[in-house]
Scaffold this motif. Structure first.
Motif, PDB file in Angstrom:
ATOM      1  N   THR A 266     -42.251  14.917  32.638  1.00  6.79           N
ATOM      2  CA  THR A 266     -41.981  16.312  32.962  1.00  6.79           C
ATOM      3  C   THR A 266     -40.500  16.614  32.785  1.00  6.79           C
ATOM      4  N   ASP A 267     -40.169  17.884  32.758  1.00  7.07           N
ATOM      5  CA  ASP A 267     -38.757  18.268  32.650  1.00  7.07           C
ATOM      6  C   ASP A 267     -37.954  17.662  33.793  1.00  7.07           C
TER       7      ASP A 267
ATOM      8  N   GLY B  28     -37.827  18.580  23.226  1.00 10.44           N
ATOM      9  CA  GLY B  28     -37.782  18.680  24.673  1.00 10.44           C
ATOM     10  C   GLY B  28     -36.404  18.866  25.285  1.00 10.44           C
TER      11      GLY B  28
ATOM     12  N   ARG C   3     -35.541  22.285  26.703  1.00 14.25           N
ATOM     13  CA  ARG C   3     -36.285  22.656  27.915  1.00 14.25           C
ATOM     14  C   ARG C   3     -35.546  22.298  29.206  1.00 14.25           C
ATOM     15  N   ILE C   4     -34.613  21.357  29.119  1.00 14.27           N
ATOM     16  CA  ILE C   4     -33.964  20.888  30.348  1.00 14.27           C
ATOM     17  C   ILE C   4     -32.524  21.356  30.508  1.00 14.27           C
TER      18      ILE C   4
END
Length: 348
Positions: A92-93, A120, A123-124
């Motif tokens: 998960t993030d 990804g 996303r963080i």
């Protein structure tokens, strides 16, 4: 006087007034005061392996990473979630961010390296504790999707980050030597493509193409083209003014590369840089359905009118032998010779 000329005159006039009040050079305002240099690596140091983007599917990859890093006299510590999976993400993030924060907080860890790329990192970005990173400056290295993280951390903290191999890269002599020269030996190196294959036989594969000749100086900033264009309009990009932009790409159709370069142009990025270095565009083929421009034609269309030095073919990207490029360090490029020269060490 044009708008740009008036803007530059006002900027310089203002800085000139400041220089009368404070005894430091104007160049330090751009290149020294805002930069944070990470400590250099030493033999025996511990490298924290994190997965900010895509997952690692084989646990056996961990032992391969340990062997590759050990060959350079370094040790590894894997993040708690380095083998986690959440669809096409490495957890998960929150899990991926937690590993990054843990490695920056851990005093025994001297550098962070991404396990691999994927997708990804974007996303963080809004979950990263940039104050934590600023207060615990360390080497962070990776490429491809990790570009987002490297550029955001540099933009938000001034910390020099590194576009270079990930943990699962092929650590041959070429890649390892540039990693060690820059991060362990703290050298101000001049990088140039090899002229031979891995077996030592001559090759034209690594030949560069000069699009606009000339030399330029500026802060090195860049990475994966898709990652950078996906950050446009966000708060996580640096000031591009006077920088040397470097780009690489993988597995994209030529019309998509054209679209992304056009987006950089319309966003004003290409008009601000002092020079451009294009790495390898691996598996970037024309569409088989319709007629296509060649990659060379797209580069000429987008870059020739800029009037700044540009060359393509640098050892940057999804290839076996790659340079380690510090983001934020002042460098000089020569588009005819195909060289990148660091004008200062990237670590201290």
């Amino acid at each position: 006087m044009t708008t740009n000329a008036r803007r530059d005159f006002i900027k310089l006039a203002g800085l000139g007034s400041v220089s009368l009040l404070f005894p430091f050079s104007l160049s330090s305002l751009f290149y020294s005061d805002s930069k944070l240099y990470p400590p250099r690596l030493k033999k025996g140091d511990l490298i924290g392996i994190v997965s900010p983007a895509g997952p690692t599917f084989k646990k056996s990859d961990l032992s391969k990473v340990e062997s590759s890093i050990a060959a350079m006299g370094l040790k590894v510590k894997f993040g708690k979630h380095v083998l986690s999976k959440h669809g096409y993400l490495a957890g998960t993030d929150e899990e991926r961010v937690a590993d990054i924060h843990d490695m920056f907080e851990n005093n025994s860890v001297k550098a962070l390296m991404a396990m691999r790329g994927g997708w990804g990192s974007n996303r963080i970005l809004d979950k990263i504790d940039f104050d934590l990173i600023r207060n615990n400056p360390k080497i962070l290295i990776g490429f491809s999707d990790i570009t987002s993280l490297l550029i955001a951390i540099y933009a938000k903290t001034g910390l020099i980050t590194f576009n270079g191999p990930v943990a699962t890269s092929k650590w041959g002599r070429f890649t390892s030597n540039w990693f060690k020269k820059i991060l362990i030996e703290a050298e101000s190196v001049k990088m140039q493509n090899p002229r031979t294959k891995l077996d030592g036989t001559p090759t034209d594969f690594h030949k560069i193409t000069t699009i606009n000749s000339g030399t330029a100086e500026g802060r090195l900033i860049g990475g994966n083209l898709t990652a950078i264009t996906s950050m446009l309009g966000s708060e996580f990009l640096p000031d591009w003014e006077g920088s040397i932009l470097f780009l690489e790409e993988v597995n994209e159709k030529i019309y998509k590369i054209d679209r992304m370069l056009t987006q950089l142009k319309l966003a004003g990025v290409l008009d601000k840089v002092s020079g451009i270095i294009i790495g390898k565009c691996v598996q970037c083929e024309p569409s088989k359905i319709t007629q296509s421009l060649s990659l060379e034609e797209v580069f000429n269309d987008r870059f020739k009118p800029l009037g700044v030095p540009v060359y393509s073919g640098a050892m940057i990207g999804h290839i076996e032998r790659i340079f380690t490029l510090p983001i934020g360090v002042k460098a000089r490029m020569d588009a005819a010779a195909g060289t990148i020269e660091l004008l200062e060490p990237a670590v201290r």
